[in-house]
Design an enzyme around this catalytic site. Structure first.
Site, PDB file in Angstrom:
ATOM      1  N   ARG A 183      -6.832  10.388   0.074  1.00  0.00           N
ATOM      2  CA  ARG A 183      -6.696  10.897  -1.298  1.00  0.00           C
ATOM      3  C   ARG A 183      -8.052  10.952  -1.991  1.00  0.00           C
ATOM      4  NH1 ARG A 183      -3.225   6.797  -3.488  1.00  0.00           N
ATOM      5  NH2 ARG A 183      -3.414   5.787  -1.463  1.00  0.00           N
ATOM      6  N   HIS A 192       0.864  -1.175   0.000  1.00  0.00           N
ATOM      7  CA  HIS A 192       0.000   0.000   0.000  1.00  0.00           C
ATOM      8  C   HIS A 192       0.899   1.224   0.000  1.00  0.00           C
ATOM      9  CE1 HIS A 192      -2.998   2.914   1.201  1.00  0.00           C
ATOM     10  NE2 HIS A 192      -3.949   1.999   1.125  1.00  0.00           N
TER      11      HIS A 192
END
Ligand code: FAD
Length: 632
Positions: free
Chosen positions: A269, A249
């Site tokens: 995000r 990740h």
């Protein structure tokens, strides 16, 4: 003779995360006497840690979304190596499974007009993740547990016993599967507190044990992710696929050292946060790969416009699939443009009002405040890649979740195929409920078709018990090995040599190290008694971690290309000759063997969902020779 407590069930589900609970609910609803066994406390699984959300193309926020778009996104995210039938079932069934959770009592966040709200995530064309703030997994586990209690109350009304049809055994670790001939017959386990043994007889077992992250040093995963289900399946004669694909990740915490690896949700995000390097530059615009050219915004203005108007702007490259973002961060740090503690900056403070950040991302706000003394509403976060998820797992039949071993099923992170070479965020929670249900159903149907229930032989039980206690057998001589040291060396080697960027010499060095660790692991000795003995538990887990790590490294060595979660420095490009090749792992007495196998070609109506020009980026010319747009 050793004392072994005994239970008899129709279906045993190993694992009490999202996949296990959904499988158990289904098996019980199909009338099967079902047990759920969990190594951790009931309610403590990775599912509970899931933050961002659960992907389902309900089209509540953008009505253009539908299963076909979700299917296309999933195949692109996995670089067309996914089991396309699993990706199809997943995209088609996820909305129904999410709605079903609300019938169990889940309450997802709402849009202004009262529908289930959906948020943006990497690789998803439209806002698609049903969520509850950044605590989605908690809500899913809570409601599935509630559903289990309600089924138990129904059973009580009928039988006078809450646990007559559905019983939870928590803090109970399965060490071996037992077979009768080639069929599953049961599972052998120990209680974590007393160390006493338990035998579960059952003709069908659903593995729902999750992933393997604890073989890597920097990981978002917690202690129970030691690849037990992967190893149990291998030892029972099942096959694993895609083990070279491990997802790093892009955004784990990098500071302070004690919390390195802990996840920073992609929701940051999705809700507007952007990645910046030490020059303050939004560097993701430099890293849009050829296969995604034209699909992502090329200027900051367009990227920012996309959050409000998705029809007239392309999405921000901060939300490229995870493999791309993780590699980009790695390159920025390597080029000397990283943050003070070896990551990059993730900035949401300058993008949303403080109050909004605290409302949308409450866990992230607390996580940084408490663990790193950083106020994310005022300062950027420092983030870097962390081992997060394994795409590889038990090779299963897409429709029934059955492995090649009769009676053995697998669902959730322990199953392979669905995500190909890289999973899109949000596609795991939906995978759990779609394939958890299918596994429960598959197990029930398997039992209905059985003519005779399998039997367990006592010699198998004695063997399982002897193998479990063998770490106590070694005298504390100078030769004895400590399980903690071996685990630390394993984690360091996998992290450094089979991590985010790989090359032949390093993977080979990891395999040499694994061979050494395997030998040393035979001499692991633990002290004390079977009660409350974590050293002994780790000694047992180590066998699984070593076998599964061997699969990862051997497959990583064989795949001479870069695709999704597997990046080879010495073979940097994606090679279309590899697209259709699965690497299949099997266990033998001397360890794991890996062999290539061709994947079944995609059904034509699904292939037609893609433009020929896109397929040409992934497929070989030979494979596309008969494509209607070419031959016509
Ligand atoms: P788990 O939920 O981990 O459950 C595994 C179970 O198996 C546990 O109960 C464990 O005790 C048990 N078990 C293991 N071995 C044994 C054994 N030997 N004997 C008995 N029991 C055993 N995905 C998304 O889609 N969206 C997200 O927003 C998201 N956020 C995430 C955030 C974090 C921090 C992490 C770590 C993951 C996230 N993921 C997310 C991924 C997702 O949460 C996991 O892939 C998923 O929850 C796995 O579910 P599972 O049911 O397969 O396994």
């Amino acid at each position: 003779q050793v004392q072994v407590e005994r239970f008899d069930y129709d279906v045993i589900v190993i694992g009490a995360g999202g996949a296990g609970l959904r499988a158990a609910i289904e098996a019980r609803q199909q009338g099967k006497k079902t047990a759920i066994i969990s190594k951790s406390l009931f309610g403590k699984a990775h599912t509970v840690m899931a933050e961002g959300g659960c992907a389902a193309s309900m089209g509540n926020v953008n009505e253009k979304d539908n299963w076909q778009v979700h299917f296309r996104d999933t195949m692109r995210g996995g670089k067309f190596l996914n089991n396309w039938r699993m990706a199809e079932l997943h995209a088609k069934e996820a909305p129904e499974r999410v709605w079903e959770l609300e019938t169990y009592g889940a309450l997802f966040d709402r849009t202004k007009d009262g529908k289930i709200s959906q948020r943006n995530f990497g690789g998803h064309t439209y806002p698609r993740l049903a969520h509850v703030g950044d605590r989605t997994g908690l809500e899913m586990i809570r409601t599935m547990q509630q559903k289990i209690v309600s089924l138990q109350q129904e059973d009580f009304a009928e039988t006078g016993d809450y646990e007559s049809h559905l019983k939870v055994f928590s803090e109970c670790t399965v060490t071996e599967l037992i077979k009768d001939g080639d069929r599953i017959a049961g599972a052998f386990a120990y209680w974590r507190d007393s160390g006493k043994f338990v035998l579960f007889s059952a003709p069908a077992i659903v593995l729902a044990t999750g992933g393997i992250g604890k073989s890597f040093k920097v990981t978002s995963n917690s202690w129970e992710y030691t690849g037990d289900g992967h190893a149990l399946a291998l030892r029972a004669g099942a096959t694993l696929i895609n083990m070279e694909f491990v997802q790093f990740h892009p955004t784990g915490m990098v500071w302070p050292p004690s919390v390195k690896g802990i996840l920073v949700t992609e929701g940051v995000r999705g809700d507007g946060g952007v990645l910046k390097n030490s020059d303050g530059k939004r560097f993701m615009f430099e890293y849009i790969p050829d296969v995604f050219k034209g699909q992502y915004a090329e200027t900051e203005q367009e990227a920012d416009g996309w959050y409000a108007d998705q029809d007239n702007n392309r999405r921000t490259p901060d939300l490229l699939p995870r493999d791309e973002v993780a590699r980009a961060i790695n390159s920025e740090v390597k080029a000397g443009r990283g943050s003070p503690h070896g990551g990059v900056f993730l900035d949401i403070a300058s993008r949303l009002p403080a109050e909004e950040i605290r409302r949308r991302l409450p866990s992230m706000y607390h996580q940084f405040k408490e663990l790193a003394d950083v106020d994310i509403t005022a300062q950027p976060m420092e983030v870097g890649p962390t081992c997060h998820y394994v795409m590889g797992g038990v090779e299963v039949d897409p429709d029934t979740a059955s492995s090649i071993v009769p009676g053995l099923f697998a669902a959730g992170e322990v199953a392979g195929g669905m995500h190909g070479s890289n999973r899109l965020g949000g596609n795991s929670l939906s995978d759990l409920i779609v394939f958890g249900r299918r596994a429960g159903l598959g197990a029930a149907e398997y039992i209905d078709a059985l003519e005779q229930r399998p039997k367990i032989s006592e010699s198998d039980v004695d063997g399982a018990a002897a193998r479990a206690v063998s770490p106590f057998d070694f005298p504390s001589s100078g030769q004895a090995e400590n399980p903690y040291s071996i685990h630390a060396e394993l984690q360091q080697s996998m992290n450094d040599l089979v991590g985010i960027i790989r090359k032949e010499e390093e993977v080979q060095a990891a395999l040499d190290k694994l061979a050494e660790l395997k030998e040393r692991a035979k001499l692991v000795a633990v002290e004390g008694r079977r009660e409350f003995n974590p050293g002994w538990h780790l000694a047992i887990d180590l066998r699984n971690m070593l076998l599964v790590s061997e699969c990862v490294a051997k497959a990583a060595l064989l795949r001479t290309e870069s695709r999704g979660g597997h990046t080879r420095d010495d073979f940097p490009g994606m090679d279309s000759k590899w697209r259709n090749t699965l690497l299949v792992c099997e266990a033998y007495d001397d360890g794991a063997r890996v062999t290539p196998k061709e994947q079944v070609p995609m059904r034509e109506d699904l292939l037609e969902l893609f433009e020929l020009s896109e397929l040409e980026k992934y497929y070989t010319d030979g494979e596309l020779a008969d494509h209607p747009q070419r031959s016509g």
